[in-house]
Design a protein around this motif. Structure first.
Motif, PDB file in Angstrom:
ATOM      1  N   ASP A 105      -7.326  -4.124   3.283  1.00 41.46           N
ATOM      2  CA  ASP A 105      -6.383  -3.157   2.723  1.00 41.46           C
ATOM      3  C   ASP A 105      -7.018  -1.799   2.505  1.00 41.46           C
ATOM      4  OD1 ASP A 105      -4.192  -5.050   2.333  1.00 41.46           O
ATOM      5  OD2 ASP A 105      -5.442  -5.912   0.756  1.00 41.46           O
TER       6      ASP A 105
ATOM      7  N   LEU B 289       5.684   5.258   8.539  1.00 35.03           N
ATOM      8  CA  LEU B 289       5.238   3.899   8.858  1.00 35.03           C
ATOM      9  C   LEU B 289       6.119   3.352   9.974  1.00 35.03           C
ATOM     10  CD1 LEU B 289       4.873   2.608   5.164  1.00 35.03           C
ATOM     11  CD2 LEU B 289       3.038   3.391   6.672  1.00 35.03           C
TER      12      LEU B 289
ATOM     13  N   ARG C 282       3.887  -4.098   5.071  1.00 34.28           N
ATOM     14  CA  ARG C 282       3.636  -4.477   3.673  1.00 34.28           C
ATOM     15  C   ARG C 282       3.180  -3.261   2.880  1.00 34.28           C
ATOM     16  NH1 ARG C 282      -1.250  -5.680   1.626  1.00 34.28           N
ATOM     17  NH2 ARG C 282      -2.099  -6.249   3.683  1.00 34.28           N
ATOM     18  N   LEU C 283       3.836  -3.039   1.757  1.00 34.55           N
ATOM     19  CA  LEU C 283       3.499  -1.917   0.884  1.00 34.55           C
ATOM     20  C   LEU C 283       3.592  -2.391  -0.553  1.00 34.55           C
ATOM     21  CD1 LEU C 283       4.805   1.743   1.234  1.00 34.55           C
ATOM     22  CD2 LEU C 283       4.521   0.641  -0.983  1.00 34.55           C
ATOM     23  N   SER C 284       2.458  -2.448  -1.218  1.00 37.10           N
ATOM     24  CA  SER C 284       2.424  -2.906  -2.607  1.00 37.10           C
ATOM     25  C   SER C 284       2.151  -1.733  -3.538  1.00 37.10           C
ATOM     26  CB  SER C 284       1.336  -3.968  -2.803  1.00 37.10           C
ATOM     27  OG  SER C 284       1.669  -5.167  -2.128  1.00 37.10           O
TER      28      SER C 284
ATOM     29  N   LEU D 207      12.143   1.651   0.985  1.00 41.73           N
ATOM     30  CA  LEU D 207      11.532   0.386   0.573  1.00 41.73           C
ATOM     31  C   LEU D 207      12.587  -0.727   0.578  1.00 41.73           C
ATOM     32  CD1 LEU D 207       9.113   1.159  -2.401  1.00 41.73           C
ATOM     33  CD2 LEU D 207       8.543   0.751  -0.002  1.00 41.73           C
TER      34      LEU D 207
ATOM     35  N   GLU E  47       7.943  -3.957   1.015  1.00 44.43           N
ATOM     36  CA  GLU E  47       7.726  -3.583   2.404  1.00 44.43           C
ATOM     37  C   GLU E  47       8.671  -2.455   2.797  1.00 44.43           C
ATOM     38  OE1 GLU E  47      10.522  -6.501   5.080  1.00 44.43           O
ATOM     39  OE2 GLU E  47       8.562  -7.287   4.473  1.00 44.43           O
ATOM     40  N   SER E  48       8.307  -1.765   3.855  1.00 44.18           N
ATOM     41  CA  SER E  48       9.153  -0.683   4.358  1.00 44.18           C
ATOM     42  C   SER E  48      10.355  -1.264   5.084  1.00 44.18           C
ATOM     43  CB  SER E  48       8.354   0.219   5.297  1.00 44.18           C
ATOM     44  OG  SER E  48       7.842  -0.532   6.386  1.00 44.18           O
TER      45      SER E  48
ATOM     46  N   ILE F 201      -1.130   2.572  -4.548  1.00 41.65           N
ATOM     47  CA  ILE F 201      -0.434   2.122  -3.355  1.00 41.65           C
ATOM     48  C   ILE F 201      -1.416   1.351  -2.493  1.00 41.65           C
ATOM     49  CG2 ILE F 201      -0.852   4.338  -2.192  1.00 41.65           C
ATOM     50  CD1 ILE F 201       1.749   3.808  -0.600  1.00 41.65           C
TER      51      ILE F 201
ATOM     52  N   LEU G 106      -1.850  -0.647   1.212  1.00 41.95           N
ATOM     53  CA  LEU G 106      -1.315  -0.842   2.556  1.00 41.95           C
ATOM     54  C   LEU G 106      -2.304  -1.635   3.394  1.00 41.95           C
ATOM     55  CD1 LEU G 106      -0.047   2.781   3.324  1.00 41.95           C
ATOM     56  CD2 LEU G 106       1.414   0.773   3.043  1.00 41.95           C
TER      57      LEU G 106
ATOM     58  N   TRP H 181      -3.112   0.953   8.569  1.00 41.63           N
ATOM     59  CA  TRP H 181      -2.283   2.103   8.246  1.00 41.63           C
ATOM     60  C   TRP H 181      -3.046   3.157   7.439  1.00 41.63           C
ATOM     61  CZ3 TRP H 181       2.165   2.959  10.642  1.00 41.63           C
ATOM     62  CH2 TRP H 181       2.762   1.871  11.289  1.00 41.63           C
TER      63      TRP H 181
ATOM     64  N   LEU I 182      -1.708   6.823   5.713  1.00 39.16           N
ATOM     65  CA  LEU I 182      -1.863   7.110   4.293  1.00 39.16           C
ATOM     66  C   LEU I 182      -2.662   8.391   4.094  1.00 39.16           C
ATOM     67  CD1 LEU I 182      -1.536   6.379   1.329  1.00 39.16           C
ATOM     68  CD2 LEU I 182      -3.505   4.837   1.542  1.00 39.16           C
TER      69      LEU I 182
END
Length: 231
Positions: free
Chosen positions: A133, A146, A151-153, A167, A187-188, A204, A206, A210, A214
């Protein structure tokens, strides 16, 4: 220190003493004109044939060989023990973006300390790279290009609220904090994601592939959080 140790108009690579994937380290070292070591991170750089432009820290982890190899004027000793070497580095680097390697993927207490520093130095834009990550502190607003299904936390380091577009599960009207509600495994659902935060407390996270998206988003983000008072 009243003035930064290193200033650059371009992104800088900062390497800590933790594990770094050699190929990824080589890639970023070739991309960045300036490379900084956080204390024992100097040995990681030297092992890859890279001479650091600066070594910053309390110097309790630097090897004798590194001391003998790196020119003395590039070694900056900050002896106080109230902050981590990562914090000492971040507050003494003036650059539009810092790539941080060797701060994730090892001891969990070291990782938590590094993430805390991101919030403590919210005026500095920094991306920490781990085995899987990339992690950064969100500025007041961010626009990410993106693709659908990434996956985006979002993980809060304190109480924070925000707004989003793109999102799968929007965050509008939700108050997050470590002990109540977090935003992991979102997630997007569109090619573009926008995020706005009301406090410098949201991380954030990712997938590593990615990282460039970012980085570009952070470089393009307008404004920023004010510097905190103190050192």
């Amino acid at each position: 220190m009243n003035h930064p140790v290193l200033c650059s108009e371009n992104p800088i690579l900062l390497v800590g003493g933790g594990q770094s994937a050699p190929s990824a380290l080589d890639c970023l070292a070739s991309e960045c004109a300036l490379r900084v070591a956080a204390d024992g991170g100097v040995d990681r750089l030297l092992a890859r044939g890279v001479m650091p432009d600066a070594v910053i820290g309390d110097l309790d982890s630097i090897s004798d060989q590194a001391r003998a190899t790196v020119p003395a004027e590039r070694i900056h000793h900050i002896p106080e023990q109230d902050s981590t070497d990562f914090d000492k580095c971040l507050r003494n680097i003036d650059a539009p973006l810092v790539w941080g390697m060797g701060f994730l993927g090892g001891r969990i207490d070291h990782e938590l300390a590094a993430l805390t520093v991101l919030a403590g130095r919210a005026d500095r834009r920094c991306i920490l790279l781990g085995p899987e990550d990339c992690i950064a502190l969100l500025p007041p607003s961010l626009t990410l290009d993106l693709k659908e299904g990434v996956r985006l936390s979002l993980y809060p380091l304190g109480e924070a609220c925000g707004r989003s577009t793109g999102l799968r599960w929007p965050i509008d009207g939700i108050t997050m904090s470590p002990g109540t509600r977090v935003g992991t495994s979102n997630e997007s659902c569109a090619a573009r994601v926008t995020l706005e935060m009301d406090a410098p407390l949201m991380l954030i996270i990712l997938p590593l592939e990615w990282r460039r998206a970012l980085a570009q988003a952070l470089l393009d983000a307008p404004g920023g959080w004010p510097a905190r008072a103190g050192r």
